[in-house]
Design a protein around this motif. Structure first.
Motif, PDB file in Angstrom:
ATOM      1  N   UNK A 117      -0.291  -0.071   4.049  1.00 23.81           N
ATOM      2  CA  UNK A 117      -1.707   0.167   4.309  1.00 23.81           C
ATOM      3  C   UNK A 117      -2.222   1.515   3.830  1.00 23.81           C
ATOM      4  N   UNK A 118      -1.395   2.543   3.871  1.00 23.15           N
ATOM      5  CA  UNK A 118      -1.793   3.878   3.421  1.00 23.15           C
ATOM      6  C   UNK A 118      -0.678   4.510   2.591  1.00 23.15           C
ATOM      7  N   UNK A 119      -0.132   3.709   1.713  1.00 23.04           N
ATOM      8  CA  UNK A 119       0.975   4.156   0.869  1.00 23.04           C
ATOM      9  C   UNK A 119       0.583   5.417   0.095  1.00 23.04           C
ATOM     10  N   UNK A 120       1.463   6.404   0.108  1.00 21.05           N
ATOM     11  CA  UNK A 120       1.221   7.655  -0.588  1.00 21.05           C
ATOM     12  C   UNK A 120       0.440   8.678   0.223  1.00 21.05           C
ATOM     13  N   UNK A 121      -0.158   8.254   1.325  1.00 21.52           N
ATOM     14  CA  UNK A 121      -0.934   9.168   2.167  1.00 21.52           C
ATOM     15  C   UNK A 121      -0.202   9.538   3.453  1.00 21.52           C
TER      16      UNK A 121
END
Length: 134
Positions: free
Chosen positions: A33-37
């Motif tokens: 859902x918020x990959x990389x964050x």
């Protein structure tokens, strides 16, 4: 404080369903859902003295995701790195009775359990988005 990423420190409790839901929701946020964050922090390593985990929590905002009202992740963050930026308590989302219920193997998750994971993940995402927008 660097707000390019948000750390999520999830409950590691194995004795109740809330701990399982907290870990699965954190993983879903991080990987889908918020990959990389989002970066997941390991509570056992954090408590055992993991300097990388503790440094990250000092330099970046952290959301504690608690399986129960003991709030172990929040307490550890406050003890070793400072205040958490936000808090998710699984029992507030899925109910205390469900969160305190018998733990379930990830191989035996029902649709009801997966729905619980989704609800908690949505709450984590709202808090991540708010932190990154500020």
């Amino acid at each position: 404080m660097n707000k390019s990423k948000v750390g999520v420190l999830s409950c590691s409790g194995e004795e109740c369903l809330g701990g399982t839901i907290s870990r699965l929701a954190t993983r879903k946020v991080m990987e889908e859902l918020r990959e990389g964050k989002v970066v997941s922090l390991c509570l056992p390593l954090y408590v055992a003295g993991g300097q990388e985990e503790r440094f990250f929590a000092k330099a970046f905002p952290v959301i504690a995701v608690e399986g129960c009202d003991k709030c172990c992740a929040k307490k550890a963050t406050e003890k070793y790195s400072g205040d958490v930026s936000d808090l998710v308590v699984v029992s507030d989302i899925i109910g205390e009775e469900a969160a305190a219920g018998k733990t379930v193997s990830t191989r035996n998750l029902s649709q009801e359990h997966l729905d619980m994971v989704d609800k908690v993940a949505e709450d984590i995402c709202r808090k991540v988005d708010k932190i990154l927008a500020d």
